[in-house]
Enzyme design. Structure first.
Site, mmCIF file in Angstrom:
data_model
loop_
_atom_site.group_PDB
_atom_site.id
_atom_site.type_symbol
_atom_site.label_atom_id
_atom_site.label_comp_id
_atom_site.label_asym_id
_atom_site.label_seq_id
_atom_site.Cartn_x
_atom_site.Cartn_y
_atom_site.Cartn_z
ATOM 1 N N ARG A 14 2.290 -10.546 6.445
ATOM 2 C CA ARG A 14 3.653 -10.331 6.730
ATOM 3 C C ARG A 14 3.845 -9.747 8.240
ATOM 4 N NH1 ARG A 14 6.852 -8.514 1.568
ATOM 5 N NH2 ARG A 14 8.579 -8.954 2.944
ATOM 6 N N PRO B 200 0.739 -1.309 -0.196
ATOM 7 C CA PRO B 200 -0.094 -0.088 0.023
ATOM 8 C C PRO B 200 0.952 0.971 0.009
ATOM 9 C CG PRO B 200 -0.299 -1.512 1.937
ATOM 10 C CD PRO B 200 0.921 -1.799 1.218
ATOM 11 N N GLU B 201 0.977 2.141 -0.847
ATOM 12 C CA GLU B 201 1.187 3.362 -1.146
ATOM 13 C C GLU B 201 0.094 4.193 -0.950
ATOM 14 O OE1 GLU B 201 4.051 3.679 -4.403
ATOM 15 O OE2 GLU B 201 4.240 1.528 -4.728
ATOM 16 N N HIS C 215 -4.583 -14.671 9.085
ATOM 17 C CA HIS C 215 -4.109 -13.300 9.347
ATOM 18 C C HIS C 215 -4.960 -12.106 9.638
ATOM 19 C CE1 HIS C 215 -0.506 -15.685 7.895
ATOM 20 N NE2 HIS C 215 -1.066 -15.639 6.571
#
Length: 270
Positions: free
Chosen positions: A110, A2-3, A91
DNA sequence: AGTGAGGCCTGAAAGC
DNA sequence: TGCTTTCAGGCCTCAC
Protein backbone atom coordinates in the site's frame (compact mmCIF):
# COMPACT_ATOMS: atom_id res chain seq x y z
CA UNK A 1 -0.56 -4.22 10.23
CA UNK A 2 2.42 -3.34 12.26
CA UNK A 3 1.96 -2.08 15.76
CA UNK A 4 4.57 -2.14 18.49
CA UNK A 5 4.78 -5.95 18.87
CA UNK A 6 5.21 -6.48 15.13
CA UNK A 7 7.83 -3.74 14.94
CA UNK A 8 9.65 -5.21 17.95
CA UNK A 9 9.54 -8.67 16.34
CA UNK A 10 11.02 -7.12 13.21
CA UNK A 11 13.83 -5.43 15.13
CA UNK A 12 14.77 -8.66 16.89
CA UNK A 13 15.01 -10.34 13.52
CA UNK A 14 17.56 -7.79 12.36
CA UNK A 15 20.24 -8.64 14.94
CA UNK A 16 22.39 -10.43 12.40
CA UNK A 17 23.08 -7.25 10.44
CA UNK A 18 23.97 -5.09 13.44
CA UNK A 19 27.71 -4.52 13.17
CA UNK A 20 27.82 -5.36 9.48
CA UNK A 21 28.55 -2.84 6.75
CA UNK A 22 26.11 -1.63 4.12
CA UNK A 23 27.73 -2.22 0.75
CA UNK A 24 24.87 -1.45 -1.60
CA UNK A 25 21.46 0.21 -1.67
CA UNK A 26 18.89 0.10 -4.42
CA UNK A 27 15.62 2.00 -4.69
CA UNK A 28 12.92 0.47 -6.88
CA UNK A 29 10.14 2.87 -5.90
CA UNK A 30 11.23 6.30 -4.77
CA UNK A 31 7.80 7.51 -3.71
CA UNK A 32 6.35 5.71 -0.75
CA UNK A 33 4.31 7.81 1.64
CA UNK A 34 7.08 10.36 1.07
CA UNK A 35 10.03 10.34 -1.28
CA UNK A 36 13.06 8.40 -0.08
CA UNK A 37 15.97 10.90 0.27
CA UNK A 38 18.27 10.29 -2.71
CA UNK A 39 21.33 10.84 -0.54
CA UNK A 40 20.72 7.38 0.89
CA UNK A 41 22.25 6.00 -2.31
CA UNK A 42 25.58 7.52 -1.31
CA UNK A 43 25.96 5.06 1.56
CA UNK A 44 28.98 2.90 0.79
CA UNK A 45 30.85 0.61 3.15
CA UNK A 46 29.24 2.13 6.23
CA UNK A 47 28.73 0.15 9.43
CA UNK A 48 25.36 -0.27 11.14
CA UNK A 49 26.18 0.35 14.80
CA UNK A 50 22.75 -0.29 16.29
CA UNK A 51 19.10 -0.79 15.41
CA UNK A 52 16.42 0.60 17.69
CA UNK A 53 12.67 0.94 17.93
CA UNK A 54 10.88 4.14 18.89
CA UNK A 55 7.13 3.62 19.01
CA UNK A 56 6.44 2.08 15.61
CA UNK A 57 9.60 3.49 14.03
CA UNK A 58 12.70 1.45 13.24
CA UNK A 59 15.97 3.37 13.33
CA UNK A 60 19.32 2.22 11.98
CA UNK A 61 22.25 4.16 13.46
CA UNK A 62 25.20 4.27 11.10
CA UNK A 63 28.86 4.94 11.71
CA UNK A 64 28.83 7.91 9.31
CA UNK A 65 26.71 9.90 11.81
CA UNK A 66 23.57 9.25 9.78
CA UNK A 67 20.39 7.32 10.54
CA UNK A 68 17.97 5.38 8.38
CA UNK A 69 14.36 5.36 9.56
CA UNK A 70 11.74 2.85 8.48
CA UNK A 71 8.05 3.19 9.16
CA UNK A 72 5.98 0.22 8.06
CA UNK A 73 2.66 2.04 7.66
CA UNK A 74 -0.20 -0.41 7.23
CA UNK A 75 1.28 -3.06 5.01
CA UNK A 76 5.04 -2.59 5.13
CA UNK A 77 7.50 -5.25 6.17
CA UNK A 78 11.23 -5.74 6.37
CA UNK A 79 12.51 -9.11 5.23
CA UNK A 80 16.04 -10.31 5.61
CA UNK A 81 17.38 -12.81 3.09
CA UNK A 82 20.61 -14.64 2.68
CA UNK A 83 22.03 -13.38 -0.59
CA UNK A 84 21.71 -16.76 -2.30
CA UNK A 85 18.07 -17.21 -1.21
CA UNK A 86 16.85 -13.82 -2.34
CA UNK A 87 14.35 -13.49 -5.13
CA UNK A 88 12.51 -10.34 -6.08
CA UNK A 89 8.85 -9.94 -5.13
CA UNK A 90 6.17 -7.50 -6.15
CA UNK A 91 6.27 -4.32 -4.02
CA UNK A 92 9.92 -4.72 -3.07
CA UNK A 93 10.62 -0.98 -3.01
CA UNK A 94 13.99 -0.83 -1.32
CA UNK A 95 16.97 -3.15 -1.05
CA UNK A 96 20.02 -2.99 1.24
CA UNK A 97 23.00 -5.33 0.96
CA UNK A 98 25.43 -5.98 3.79
CA UNK A 99 28.98 -7.27 3.78
CA UNK A 100 27.94 -10.42 5.67
CA UNK A 101 25.89 -11.74 2.81
CA UNK A 102 22.43 -10.46 3.78
CA UNK A 103 19.86 -8.57 1.77
CA UNK A 104 17.27 -6.44 3.56
CA UNK A 105 14.06 -5.73 1.65
CA UNK A 106 11.39 -3.14 2.36
CA UNK A 107 8.18 -4.48 0.86
CA UNK A 108 4.96 -2.46 1.14
CA UNK A 109 1.94 -3.05 -1.14
CA UNK A 110 0.00 0.00 0.00
CA UNK A 111 3.00 2.30 0.24
CA UNK A 112 1.76 3.94 3.43
CA UNK A 113 5.14 3.35 4.99
CA UNK A 114 8.21 5.52 4.46
CA UNK A 115 11.98 5.56 4.62
CA UNK A 116 13.98 8.54 5.84
CA UNK A 117 17.71 9.22 5.92
CA UNK A 118 19.89 11.98 7.31
CA UNK A 119 22.37 13.04 9.96
CA UNK A 120 21.57 11.75 13.44
CA UNK A 121 20.80 15.21 14.70
CA UNK A 122 18.56 16.02 11.75
CA UNK A 123 16.64 12.75 12.12
CA UNK A 124 16.41 13.16 15.89
CA UNK A 125 14.70 16.50 15.35
CA UNK A 126 12.13 15.19 12.88
CA UNK A 127 8.63 16.05 13.97
CA UNK A 128 7.47 12.45 13.70
CA UNK A 129 10.04 11.48 16.33
CA UNK A 130 10.08 14.44 18.68
CA UNK A 131 6.30 14.48 18.97
CA UNK A 132 6.18 10.87 20.13
CA UNK A 133 4.80 10.30 23.60
CA UNK A 134 6.14 7.77 26.11
CA UNK A 135 6.80 4.40 24.53
CA UNK A 136 4.10 1.89 25.39
CA UNK A 137 6.70 -0.47 26.84
CA UNK A 138 8.71 2.14 28.71
CA UNK A 139 8.87 1.70 32.46
CA UNK A 140 8.17 5.42 32.72
CA UNK A 141 4.67 4.97 31.36
CA UNK A 142 2.45 5.37 34.39
CA UNK A 143 -1.16 5.86 35.38
CA UNK A 144 -0.53 9.38 36.68
CA UNK A 145 1.14 10.34 33.38
CA UNK A 146 -1.81 9.13 31.35
CA UNK A 147 -4.29 10.65 33.79
CA UNK A 148 -2.56 14.03 33.56
CA UNK A 149 -2.41 13.88 29.75
CA UNK A 150 -6.07 13.08 29.18
CA UNK A 151 -7.85 14.63 32.15
CA UNK A 152 -9.34 17.39 29.97
CA UNK A 153 -9.95 15.42 26.80
CA UNK A 154 -13.41 14.71 25.47
CA UNK A 155 -11.95 12.12 23.06
CA UNK A 156 -12.93 8.51 23.77
CA UNK A 157 -10.14 6.46 25.34
CA UNK A 158 -9.93 4.11 22.35
CA UNK A 159 -8.96 7.04 20.16
CA UNK A 160 -6.60 8.39 22.82
CA UNK A 161 -4.69 5.10 22.80
CA UNK A 162 -4.12 5.51 19.06
CA UNK A 163 -2.61 8.94 19.60
CA UNK A 164 1.14 8.41 19.23
CA UNK A 165 1.93 11.73 20.91
CA UNK A 166 0.51 10.43 24.19
CA UNK A 167 1.57 6.76 24.16
CA UNK A 168 3.75 5.55 21.28
CA UNK A 169 3.26 2.10 19.78
CA UNK A 170 -0.39 1.16 20.20
CA UNK A 171 -2.48 0.63 17.06
CA UNK A 172 -6.06 -0.31 16.31
CA UNK A 173 -5.85 -3.99 17.21
CA UNK A 174 -4.08 -3.71 20.53
CA UNK A 175 -6.16 -0.70 21.58
CA UNK A 176 -9.23 -2.94 21.63
CA UNK A 177 -7.39 -5.77 23.37
CA UNK A 178 -5.87 -3.47 26.00
CA UNK A 179 -9.21 -1.90 26.89
CA UNK A 180 -10.82 -5.30 27.18
CA UNK A 181 -8.06 -6.42 29.51
CA UNK A 182 -8.50 -3.26 31.59
CA UNK A 183 -12.30 -3.74 31.60
CA UNK A 184 -12.81 -0.18 30.38
CA UNK A 185 -15.26 0.88 27.70
CA UNK A 186 -13.66 2.28 24.52
CA UNK A 187 -16.36 4.96 24.55
CA UNK A 188 -15.29 6.43 27.88
CA UNK A 189 -13.96 9.95 27.45
CA UNK A 190 -10.49 10.83 28.67
CA UNK A 191 -11.76 13.31 31.23
CA UNK A 192 -14.14 10.77 32.72
CA UNK A 193 -11.42 8.27 33.58
CA UNK A 194 -10.27 7.99 37.16
CA UNK A 195 -6.64 7.61 38.16
CA UNK A 196 -7.09 3.96 39.08
CA UNK A 197 -8.49 3.30 35.61
CA UNK A 198 -5.46 4.96 34.01
CA UNK A 199 -3.32 2.70 36.16
CA UNK A 200 -5.22 -0.30 34.85
CA UNK A 201 -4.82 0.81 31.25
CA UNK A 202 -1.05 1.17 31.64
CA UNK A 203 -0.81 -2.19 33.32
CA UNK A 204 -2.88 -3.86 30.59
CA UNK A 205 -0.81 -2.16 27.91
CA UNK A 206 2.40 -3.74 29.17
CA UNK A 207 0.76 -7.09 29.68
CA UNK A 208 -0.89 -7.34 26.25
CA UNK A 209 2.05 -5.99 24.27
CA UNK A 210 4.58 -8.20 26.02
CA UNK A 211 2.42 -11.24 25.45
CA UNK A 212 2.08 -10.32 21.79
CA UNK A 213 5.84 -9.93 21.41
CA UNK A 214 6.35 -13.35 22.96
CA UNK A 215 3.99 -14.75 20.32
CA UNK A 216 5.97 -13.13 17.52
CA UNK A 217 3.33 -10.46 16.91
CA UNK A 218 -0.01 -10.89 15.14
CA UNK A 219 -0.51 -11.97 11.56
CA UNK A 220 -3.82 -10.79 10.16
CA UNK A 221 -3.40 -10.24 6.51
CA UNK A 222 0.27 -10.18 5.96
CA UNK A 223 2.58 -9.62 8.89
CA UNK A 224 5.63 -11.84 8.82
CA UNK A 225 8.87 -11.65 10.76
CA UNK A 226 12.08 -10.79 8.92
CA UNK A 227 12.61 -14.47 8.20
CA UNK A 228 9.08 -14.93 6.88
CA UNK A 229 7.62 -16.72 9.90
CA UNK A 230 4.09 -15.81 10.95
CA UNK A 231 3.01 -14.25 14.22
CA UNK A 232 0.71 -16.12 16.59
CA UNK A 233 -0.93 -13.57 18.80
CA UNK A 234 -4.06 -13.30 16.63
CA UNK A 235 -5.08 -16.62 18.19
CA UNK A 236 -5.09 -14.89 21.57
CA UNK A 237 -7.38 -12.03 20.62
CA UNK A 238 -10.20 -11.78 23.11
CA UNK A 239 -12.28 -9.21 21.21
CA UNK A 240 -10.51 -7.99 18.07
CA UNK A 241 -12.22 -9.26 14.90
CA UNK A 242 -14.53 -11.40 17.04
CA UNK A 243 -17.85 -9.62 16.54
CA UNK A 244 -20.78 -11.77 17.70
CA UNK A 245 -18.51 -14.31 19.36
CA UNK A 246 -18.36 -14.80 23.09
CA UNK A 247 -15.73 -13.86 25.62
CA UNK A 248 -16.25 -14.99 29.22
CA UNK A 249 -19.78 -15.93 28.16
CA UNK A 250 -20.62 -12.42 26.87
CA UNK A 251 -21.05 -11.28 23.29
CA UNK A 252 -18.42 -9.13 21.57
CA UNK A 253 -19.71 -6.03 19.82
CA UNK A 254 -18.22 -4.06 16.95
CA UNK A 255 -18.62 -0.31 16.60
CA UNK A 256 -17.01 2.31 14.38
CA UNK A 257 -15.12 5.11 16.09
CA UNK A 258 -13.48 7.81 14.01
CA UNK A 259 -13.80 5.57 10.99
CA UNK A 260 -11.95 2.68 12.64
CA UNK A 261 -13.44 -0.51 13.96
CA UNK A 262 -13.48 -1.05 17.69
CA UNK A 263 -14.32 -4.37 19.31
CA UNK A 264 -15.44 -4.62 22.92
CA UNK A 265 -17.77 -6.31 25.35
CA UNK A 266 -20.27 -3.83 26.81
CA UNK A 267 -21.09 -6.21 29.66
CA UNK A 268 -17.53 -6.48 30.86
CA UNK A 269 -16.15 -3.08 29.86
CA UNK A 270 -17.66 -0.14 31.72
C1' DA B 1 -5.78 24.30 20.53
C1' DG B 2 -8.55 20.51 20.04
C1' DT B 3 -11.44 17.75 17.25
C1' DG B 4 -13.00 14.91 13.43
C1' DA B 5 -13.40 13.92 8.41
C1' DG B 6 -10.91 12.83 4.28
C1' DG B 7 -7.31 10.98 1.74
C1' DC B 8 -3.19 8.37 0.51
C1' DC B 9 -2.63 3.12 -1.91
C1' DT B 10 -3.26 -1.95 -3.05
C1' DG B 11 -5.25 -6.36 -2.41
C1' DA B 12 -8.24 -9.72 -0.16
C1' DA B 13 -12.80 -10.86 0.74
C1' DA B 14 -17.55 -10.22 0.27
C1' DG B 15 -21.44 -9.12 -2.59
C1' DC B 16 -23.90 -9.48 -6.78
C1' DT C 1 -16.94 -17.42 -12.89
C1' DG C 2 -16.04 -12.62 -12.98
C1' DC C 3 -16.91 -7.96 -12.09
C1' DT C 4 -17.78 -4.44 -8.38
C1' DT C 5 -17.76 -2.90 -3.81
C1' DT C 6 -16.11 -2.79 0.77
C1' DC C 7 -12.77 -2.93 4.07
C1' DA C 8 -8.04 -3.10 6.22
C1' DG C 9 -3.45 -3.15 11.36
C1' DG C 10 -1.35 4.23 10.11
C1' DC C 11 -1.07 8.83 10.14
C1' DC C 12 -0.94 13.46 7.99
C1' DT C 13 -3.56 17.58 6.41
C1' DC C 14 -7.12 20.59 6.62
C1' DA C 15 -11.57 22.73 7.87
C1' DC C 16 -14.16 23.95 11.71
Amino acid sequence: MPELPEVETTIRGLKSIVGSKIINIKINTSKLRYFIPKSILLINNVRITKIKRKGKFIIFYLQNKHSIVFHLGMSGRLRLYKKIEFKHNKHDHFLLKTNNGKILIFNDPRRFGFIDYGLHKIIDSRKYLISLGIDALSTTLSGPYLFFKISKSIVPIKQILLNQTIIAGIGNIYASEILFNAKISPLKRGKDLKLYQCNMICKSTRKILKKAINSGGSTLRDFVATDGTLGNFQNNFKVYDREGKKVSGKVVKKIIQYGRSTYFCPFIQK
